[in-house]
Design a protein around this motif. Structure first.
Motif, short mmCIF file in Angstrom:
data_model
loop_
_atom_site.label_atom_id
_atom_site.label_comp_id
_atom_site.label_asym_id
_atom_site.label_seq_id
_atom_site.Cartn_x
_atom_site.Cartn_y
_atom_site.Cartn_z
N THR A 30 0.72 -1.16 -0.01
CA THR A 30 0.17 -0.19 0.01
C THR A 30 0.76 1.27 -0.13
O THR A 30 1.78 1.38 0.66
CB THR A 30 -0.96 -0.11 1.23
N HIS A 31 0.43 2.26 -0.99
CA HIS A 31 1.11 3.53 -0.86
C HIS A 31 0.04 4.67 -0.37
O HIS A 31 -1.26 4.47 -0.84
CB HIS A 31 1.52 3.90 -2.37
N GLU A 32 0.42 5.51 0.15
CA GLU A 32 -0.50 6.62 0.89
C GLU A 32 0.14 7.95 0.70
O GLU A 32 1.20 8.02 1.16
CB GLU A 32 -1.11 6.40 2.29
N VAL A 33 -0.39 8.90 0.06
CA VAL A 33 -0.01 10.31 -0.19
C VAL A 33 -0.43 10.98 1.12
O VAL A 33 -1.42 11.03 1.41
CB VAL A 33 -0.48 10.86 -1.48
N ILE A 34 0.72 11.67 1.61
CA ILE A 34 0.39 11.98 3.02
C ILE A 34 0.43 13.65 2.96
O ILE A 34 0.19 14.24 4.10
CB ILE A 34 1.65 11.63 4.05
N LYS A 57 4.99 10.40 -0.07
CA LYS A 57 4.27 9.18 0.04
C LYS A 57 4.80 8.32 1.60
O LYS A 57 5.73 8.68 2.10
CB LYS A 57 4.35 8.12 -0.89
N LYS A 58 3.62 7.53 2.13
CA LYS A 58 3.86 6.37 3.10
C LYS A 58 3.65 5.32 2.51
O LYS A 58 2.70 4.96 1.81
CB LYS A 58 2.87 6.69 4.29
N ILE A 59 4.79 4.47 2.51
CA ILE A 59 4.87 3.07 1.77
C ILE A 59 4.98 2.10 3.04
O ILE A 59 6.11 1.99 3.75
CB ILE A 59 5.99 3.11 0.69
N ASP A 60 4.20 1.21 2.85
CA ASP A 60 4.12 -0.06 3.71
C ASP A 60 5.09 -1.10 3.51
O ASP A 60 4.98 -1.92 2.63
CB ASP A 60 2.64 -0.67 4.14
N LEU A 61 6.25 -1.17 4.29
CA LEU A 61 7.23 -2.45 3.95
C LEU A 61 7.28 -3.15 5.14
O LEU A 61 8.53 -3.81 5.25
CB LEU A 61 8.70 -1.60 3.51
N LYS A 62 6.38 -3.27 6.11
CA LYS A 62 6.37 -4.28 7.14
C LYS A 62 5.31 -5.20 7.02
O LYS A 62 5.60 -6.22 7.50
CB LYS A 62 6.28 -3.26 8.31
N SER A 63 4.35 -4.98 6.32
CA SER A 63 2.99 -5.84 6.47
C SER A 63 2.86 -7.13 5.72
O SER A 63 2.36 -8.06 5.83
CB SER A 63 1.76 -5.12 6.23
N GLY A 64 3.89 -7.15 4.68
CA GLY A 64 3.80 -8.30 3.79
C GLY A 64 2.96 -8.20 2.58
O GLY A 64 1.78 -7.24 2.67
N GLY A 65 2.98 -9.03 1.83
CA GLY A 65 1.89 -9.01 0.70
C GLY A 65 2.31 -9.98 -0.50
O GLY A 65 3.09 -10.88 -0.32
N SER A 66 1.82 -9.67 -1.68
CA SER A 66 1.88 -10.56 -2.93
C SER A 66 3.14 -10.00 -3.59
O SER A 66 3.59 -8.92 -3.60
CB SER A 66 0.67 -10.19 -3.84
N VAL A 77 9.09 -1.98 -6.12
CA VAL A 77 7.97 -1.96 -5.15
C VAL A 77 6.99 -1.01 -5.94
O VAL A 77 7.18 -0.10 -6.16
CB VAL A 77 8.36 -1.29 -3.90
N ILE A 78 5.49 -1.89 -5.95
CA ILE A 78 4.46 -1.16 -6.68
C ILE A 78 3.40 -1.08 -5.79
O ILE A 78 3.42 -1.72 -4.91
CB ILE A 78 4.36 -1.91 -8.15
N PRO A 79 2.42 -0.02 -6.14
CA PRO A 79 1.26 0.23 -5.28
C PRO A 79 0.27 -0.81 -5.57
O PRO A 79 0.10 -1.37 -6.63
CB PRO A 79 0.86 1.47 -5.76
N THR A 80 -0.39 -1.45 -4.52
CA THR A 80 -1.65 -2.29 -4.77
C THR A 80 -2.69 -1.16 -4.88
O THR A 80 -3.82 -1.92 -5.40
CB THR A 80 -1.93 -3.03 -3.47
N ASN A 81 -2.56 0.07 -4.46
CA ASN A 81 -3.88 1.10 -4.85
C ASN A 81 -4.63 0.96 -6.03
O ASN A 81 -3.51 1.49 -6.89
CB ASN A 81 -3.60 2.37 -4.06
N PRO A 82 -5.83 0.68 -6.17
CA PRO A 82 -6.31 1.03 -7.60
C PRO A 82 -6.15 2.45 -8.24
O PRO A 82 -5.90 2.54 -9.41
CB PRO A 82 -7.53 0.69 -7.35
N GLY A 83 -5.98 3.48 -7.35
CA GLY A 83 -6.00 4.83 -7.92
C GLY A 83 -4.63 5.22 -8.32
O GLY A 83 -4.57 5.86 -8.99
N LEU A 84 -3.50 4.40 -8.20
CA LEU A 84 -2.32 4.70 -8.36
C LEU A 84 -2.06 3.73 -9.87
O LEU A 84 -2.13 2.60 -9.73
CB LEU A 84 -1.07 4.44 -7.51
N GLN A 85 -1.77 4.49 -10.92
CA GLN A 85 -1.56 3.60 -12.21
C GLN A 85 -0.21 2.60 -12.24
O GLN A 85 0.76 3.26 -12.68
CB GLN A 85 -1.64 4.55 -13.42
N SER A 86 -0.28 1.56 -11.56
CA SER A 86 0.97 0.69 -11.89
C SER A 86 0.40 -0.51 -12.25
O SER A 86 -0.75 -0.90 -12.31
CB SER A 86 1.57 0.49 -10.52
#
Length: 350
Positions: free
Chosen positions: A274-278, A284-293, A334-343
């Motif tokens: 997840t990426h969050e514009v702050i 951005k705030k980028i989550d590098l702790k929670s894990g994912g796909s 590292v790419i965003p999972t957020n649908p709003g970010l075009q990756s």
């Protein structure tokens, strides 16, 4: 008896003629003697006594030494960069907008010059911290500045050493022209009394024989896109002739500015988080702790994996077990999972 004497004389003359002819012409060609080279099987299978912690590559000599993590500019005006071909690992993440930056980590090789060096963000600092690396940047976001000034990790910053340890290139305009030599990295570490002896934690690696039997779906190339445009598209193509991946940015091969050597990679590790514009600047705030796909590409094959933060190291996991890397260099997107970010990530099997 006379007849036998004549016959004997003739035979002797004939043999004498043949002998003289052989002497005149020299000896005939001899069959080449094939030497069988003896191979010491024990020496062939013998493992090298040391290996580098971030590449797994073996060495006859000790591989101790601290890693150096450098913020490297990836703006089109900063390309081609210097030193990336010597990095053991490169992490590519978004900074502001659709612009990515690199955290290039050096330990097994020491490039003469590195850059252009760019400003820090807190999530790059977290990655460097996980590797116990000396962190190099030129500038910082507000959050990154707080971390660095609080002594979160050892660092050298161009805001302090501009014109001394960091040099400006006349060929490019600021902020795309700040460079630091490895010699000045060590000089700065000495000045700040930072130890450079502690090696980084080790990743898990396959043996050379195990690397030959890597399995997965065919994926000869992959494109990682960070926007609807192509400026920050990364394409990686597997070259069967050398068993490595070549990297292209916006259609141009990634090479070293001075030597023109290409970036050659053994592992491509793509992770989603997840990426969050702050703020209104776009930090951005980028989550590098929670894990994912994620995806792991090796030897022209791809497998789906999970990723996890293992005491600061971002590692691929499958069925609860860490998946080893192929020995060599690694690039992490590292790419965003957020649908709003075009990756996006797309594969090509051909």
């Amino acid at each position: 008896m006379k007849k036998w004497a004549v016959a004997a004389t003739a035979a002797l003359l004939l043999l004498s003629g043949c002998s003289d002819k052989n002497k005149a012409n020299g000896p005939g060609p001899k069959e080449p003697v094939k030497e069988v080279e003896k191979v010491d099987q024990e020496e062939v299978t013998k493992e090298l006594p040391y290996h580098y912690p971030l590449t797994g590559v073996g060495s006859e000599t000790k591989t101790d030494g601290r890693a150096v993590a450098v913020m490297v500019n990836n703006h089109p005006k900063a390309r081609p960069q210097s030193g990336l071909n010597k990095a053991d690992i490169v992490y590519e993440l978004l900074a502001e907008g659709d612009v990515t930056r690199f955290l290039a980590v050096f330990q097994s090789e020491k490039p003469e010059n590195i850059g252009p060096v760019r400003s820090a963000r807190d999530y790059y600092i977290e990655l460097a911290k996980g590797l116990d690396a000396l962190f190099i940047a030129h500038g910082y976001s507000e959050e990154a500045k707080k971390m660095l000034e609080a002594g979160y990790l050892d660092n050298l910053n161009g805001m302090v050493y501009d014109g001394t340890l960091f040099k400006r290139s006349s060929d490019r305009q600021a902020p795309h022209n700040s460079y630091i030599t490895y010699e000045n990295v060590l000089k700065g570490a000495t000045e700040k009394k930072y130890s450079m002896e502690q090696s980084p934690p080790e990743f898990k690696f396959l043996s050379e024989d195990e690397s030959k039997s890597v399995t997965g779906d065919d994926a000869k190339s992959v494109m990682v896109s960070y926007s609807t445009g192509s400026t920050f598209d990364s394409i990686y193509e597997f070259d069967d002739s050398i068993g490595k991946y070549k990297r292209y940015a916006d259609g141009v091969e990634t090479i070293d500015l001075v030597t023109k050597e290409p970036i050659l990679l053994d592992n491509l590790f793509i992770i989603e988080t997840t990426h969050e514009v702050i703020n209104n600047v776009g930090h951005k705030k980028i989550d590098l702790k929670s894990g994912g796909s994620g995806y792991l590409l090796q030897m022209g094959k791809v497998i789906e994996v999970e990723w996890k933060n293992d005491n600061g190291l971002i590692v691929p996991v499958r069925n609860g077990e860490v998946v080893p890397f192929v020995q060599g260099k690694t690039w992490v997107n590292v790419i965003p999972t957020n649908p709003g970010l075009q990756s996006s990530v797309s594969f090509n099997v051909n």
